[in-house]
Design a protein around this motif. Structure first.
Motif, PDB file in Angstrom:
ATOM      1  N   HIS A 269       0.900  -1.016  -0.035  1.00 17.38           N
ATOM      2  CA  HIS A 269      -0.005   0.120  -0.155  1.00 17.38           C
ATOM      3  C   HIS A 269       0.859   1.211  -0.007  1.00 17.38           C
ATOM      4  CE1 HIS A 269      -2.314   3.367   2.036  1.00 17.38           C
ATOM      5  NE2 HIS A 269      -3.258   2.713   1.370  1.00 17.38           N
ATOM      6  N   ASN A 270       0.416   2.400  -0.654  1.00 23.33           N
ATOM      7  CA  ASN A 270       0.970   3.592  -0.602  1.00 23.33           C
ATOM      8  C   ASN A 270       0.008   4.441  -0.642  1.00 23.33           C
ATOM      9  OD1 ASN A 270      -0.078   3.782  -3.272  1.00 23.33           O
ATOM     10  ND2 ASN A 270       1.975   4.002  -4.241  1.00 23.33           N
ATOM     11  N   ALA A 271       0.259   5.936  -0.749  1.00 22.88           N
ATOM     12  CA  ALA A 271      -0.710   7.026  -0.927  1.00 22.88           C
ATOM     13  C   ALA A 271      -1.782   6.901  -1.737  1.00 22.88           C
ATOM     14  CB  ALA A 271      -0.040   8.352  -0.753  1.00 22.88           C
ATOM     15  N   ALA A 272      -1.597   6.178  -2.975  1.00 21.44           N
ATOM     16  CA  ALA A 272      -2.468   6.109  -4.083  1.00 21.44           C
ATOM     17  C   ALA A 272      -3.442   4.889  -3.769  1.00 21.44           C
ATOM     18  CB  ALA A 272      -1.904   5.853  -5.267  1.00 21.44           C
ATOM     19  N   GLY A 273      -2.968   3.826  -3.071  1.00 21.35           N
ATOM     20  CA  GLY A 273      -3.890   2.833  -2.856  1.00 21.35           C
ATOM     21  C   GLY A 273      -3.072   1.494  -2.461  1.00 21.35           C
ATOM     22  N   SER A 274      -3.681   0.358  -2.793  1.00 22.35           N
ATOM     23  CA  SER A 274      -2.888  -0.835  -2.482  1.00 22.35           C
ATOM     24  C   SER A 274      -3.194  -1.764  -3.766  1.00 22.35           C
ATOM     25  CB  SER A 274      -3.425  -1.633  -1.219  1.00 22.35           C
ATOM     26  OG  SER A 274      -4.681  -1.943  -1.403  1.00 22.35           O
ATOM     27  N   THR A 275      -2.136  -2.761  -3.889  1.00 23.92           N
ATOM     28  CA  THR A 275      -2.469  -3.924  -4.869  1.00 23.92           C
ATOM     29  C   THR A 275      -1.854  -5.210  -4.339  1.00 23.92           C
ATOM     30  OG1 THR A 275      -2.053  -4.527  -7.235  1.00 23.92           O
ATOM     31  CG2 THR A 275      -0.153  -3.529  -5.950  1.00 23.92           C
ATOM     32  N   THR A 276      -2.404  -6.318  -4.781  1.00 20.49           N
ATOM     33  CA  THR A 276      -2.001  -7.765  -4.224  1.00 20.49           C
ATOM     34  C   THR A 276      -1.228  -8.517  -5.471  1.00 20.49           C
ATOM     35  OG1 THR A 276      -3.818  -7.817  -2.721  1.00 20.49           O
ATOM     36  CG2 THR A 276      -2.909  -9.577  -3.011  1.00 20.49           C
ATOM     37  N   SER A 277      -0.293  -9.023  -5.094  1.00 19.27           N
ATOM     38  CA  SER A 277       0.521  -9.815  -6.117  1.00 19.27           C
ATOM     39  C   SER A 277      -0.402 -11.184  -6.243  1.00 19.27           C
ATOM     40  CB  SER A 277       1.704 -10.188  -5.482  1.00 19.27           C
ATOM     41  OG  SER A 277       1.505 -11.213  -4.302  1.00 19.27           O
ATOM     42  N   GLY A 278       0.144 -11.771  -7.667  1.00 11.45           N
ATOM     43  CA  GLY A 278      -0.574 -13.047  -7.820  1.00 11.45           C
ATOM     44  C   GLY A 278      -0.059 -14.065  -6.833  1.00 11.45           C
ATOM     45  N   ALA A 279      -1.024 -15.224  -6.548  1.00  7.04           N
ATOM     46  CA  ALA A 279      -0.497 -16.311  -5.702  1.00  7.04           C
ATOM     47  C   ALA A 279       0.684 -17.007  -6.171  1.00  7.04           C
ATOM     48  CB  ALA A 279      -1.890 -17.262  -5.201  1.00  7.04           C
ATOM     49  N   VAL A 280       1.606 -17.050  -5.434  1.00  5.65           N
ATOM     50  CA  VAL A 280       2.747 -17.929  -5.707  1.00  5.65           C
ATOM     51  C   VAL A 280       2.896 -19.233  -4.888  1.00  5.65           C
ATOM     52  CG1 VAL A 280       5.559 -17.987  -5.534  1.00  5.65           C
ATOM     53  CG2 VAL A 280       4.405 -15.780  -6.160  1.00  5.65           C
ATOM     54  N   GLU A 281       2.942 -20.167  -5.568  1.00  2.00           N
ATOM     55  CA  GLU A 281       2.811 -21.656  -5.183  1.00  2.00           C
ATOM     56  C   GLU A 281       4.234 -22.110  -4.518  1.00  2.00           C
ATOM     57  OE1 GLU A 281       0.995 -25.201  -7.478  1.00  2.00           O
ATOM     58  OE2 GLU A 281       3.055 -25.726  -7.640  1.00  2.00           O
ATOM     59  N   ILE A 282       3.947 -22.822  -3.252  1.00  2.00           N
ATOM     60  CA  ILE A 282       5.131 -23.263  -2.591  1.00  2.00           C
ATOM     61  C   ILE A 282       4.824 -24.749  -2.379  1.00  2.00           C
ATOM     62  CG2 ILE A 282       6.591 -23.192  -0.689  1.00  2.00           C
ATOM     63  CD1 ILE A 282       6.627 -20.499  -1.929  1.00  2.00           C
ATOM     64  N   LEU A 283       5.756 -25.586  -3.201  1.00  2.00           N
ATOM     65  CA  LEU A 283       5.423 -26.891  -3.137  1.00  2.00           C
ATOM     66  C   LEU A 283       6.617 -27.608  -1.952  1.00  2.00           C
ATOM     67  CD1 LEU A 283       4.186 -29.600  -4.147  1.00  2.00           C
ATOM     68  CD2 LEU A 283       6.160 -29.486  -5.879  1.00  2.00           C
ATOM     69  N   VAL A 284       6.003 -28.424  -1.320  1.00  2.00           N
ATOM     70  CA  VAL A 284       6.870 -29.145  -0.141  1.00  2.00           C
ATOM     71  C   VAL A 284       6.436 -30.559  -0.282  1.00  2.00           C
ATOM     72  CG1 VAL A 284       7.421 -29.549   2.319  1.00  2.00           C
ATOM     73  CG2 VAL A 284       6.951 -27.087   1.248  1.00  2.00           C
ATOM     74  N   THR A 285       7.358 -31.334  -0.555  1.00  2.00           N
ATOM     75  CA  THR A 285       7.316 -32.800  -0.895  1.00  2.00           C
ATOM     76  C   THR A 285       7.692 -33.756   0.415  1.00  2.00           C
ATOM     77  OG1 THR A 285       9.420 -33.134  -1.767  1.00  2.00           O
ATOM     78  CG2 THR A 285       7.654 -32.591  -3.209  1.00  2.00           C
ATOM     79  N   LYS A 286       7.205 -35.147   0.489  1.00  2.00           N
ATOM     80  CA  LYS A 286       7.628 -35.854   1.526  1.00  2.00           C
ATOM     81  C   LYS A 286       9.106 -36.198   1.560  1.00  2.00           C
ATOM     82  CE  LYS A 286       3.071 -38.057   1.837  1.00  2.00           C
ATOM     83  NZ  LYS A 286       2.358 -39.273   1.530  1.00  2.00           N
TER      84      LYS A 286
END
Length: 286
Positions: A269-286
């Motif tokens: 967020h800044n003085a003009a508003g806010s934005t959200t990044s695209g969801a990043v995938e975190i893969l954890v294996t066995k």
């Protein structure tokens, strides 16, 4: 004797052949007008459908233009060659594409409120009447016996209320400082004007995962790469689908103890508003 018998048979064949040709011509003469009439009716039905679509599109395009310039319409004038005035009618005729005939008097523009002023909820309506001629008198029976019929359509749009981005910048007039009196205590509230050129930031980040084979337990370190033009980012908010959150720009390393697929997003967020990044995938294996 044999030739004598052949002559009547040949004559009979010639008579049958002659009658067959004549019968075909008579049948064609009877069927051809019916076929031409059927073809004309089908052609008229297609032209009627095209005319109705053209009128609908013309009203819609006229409303789009009226939302920007609701007062730029004159029902007594045609569209000029340069198309710079009477632009609502120019756009209506351009969209009709010649399928129907539309004169300037066939277009009506009305506003609510009637002065066509800009404001939230103010509306403008464009009503278009198009004239269309049928090819066959048979179809005229379905339109009250008239071969010249009219189609009418209207469309409504909100009058645009956003300021023109091309307008010149304004010069702020300084407000005189208040004069304090001996008997009153004044509390001043400062209003911070947005920084010129400040736009909504662009959210982004990178991450490093260890071990590199992504087996559990896995540790992930996030690094903010968000950018902001003309004004600084004032807050960060990290969210992971395993319930982890952080409000730091570069949060501490996060541990994923179990195998699975997790998604992380960052909101800045800044003085003009806010934005959200695209969801990043975190893969954890066995």
């Amino acid at each position: 004797m044999l030739s004598t018998l052949r002559r009547p048979a040949a004559a009979l064949r010639r008579q049958i052949k002659t009658r067959s040709r004549g019968q075909s011509l008579v049948e064609l003469a009877l069927i051809l007008p019916v076929f031409l009439l059927f073809f004309s009716v089908v052609l008229d039905l297609g032209r009627i459908a095209a005319a109705q679509i053209a009128i609908t599109n013309a009203a819609r395009e006229g409303a789009f233009q009226a939302a920007q310039t609701p007062a730029d319409f004159d029902a007594t004038m045609p569209c000029p060659a340069d198309g710079k005035t009477n632009v609502i009618y120019c756009r209506v005729t351009l969209e009709s594409s010649g399928a129907v005939t539309i004169s300037s008097g066939d277009v009506a523009v009305s506003c609510n409120p009637s002065d066509c002023s800009k404001g939230i909820g103010n509306m403008v309506t464009v009503r278009v009447t198009g004239h269309f001629s049928l090819l066959t008198p048979l179809m005229a029976a379905f339109f009250g016996g008239n071969q010249n019929i009219a189609f009418e359509q209207s469309s409504t749009a909100n009058i645009a209320t956003l300021p023109d981005p091309g307008a010149g910048s304004t010069t702020a007039t300084p407000t005189p400082a208040p004069t304090a009196t001996a008997t009153a205590t004044a509390t001043a509230t400062a209003t911070v004007a947005p920084t010129p050129g400040c736009v909504v930031p662009s959210a982004g980040f990178t991450f490093t995962q260890t071990p590199t084979d992504k087996t559990a337990p896995s540790k992930v370190t996030f690094k903010d790469t968000s950018t902001s033009i003309a004004c600084a980012i004032d807050s960060w908010y990290w969210v992971s689908t395993d319930g982890w959150t952080s409000s730091q720009q570069n949060p501490p390393t996060h541990n994923y103890p179990k195998a699975g697929t997790y998604f992380v997003t960052l909101t800045v967020h800044n003085a003009a508003g806010s934005t959200t990044s695209g969801a990043v995938e975190i893969l954890v294996t066995k």
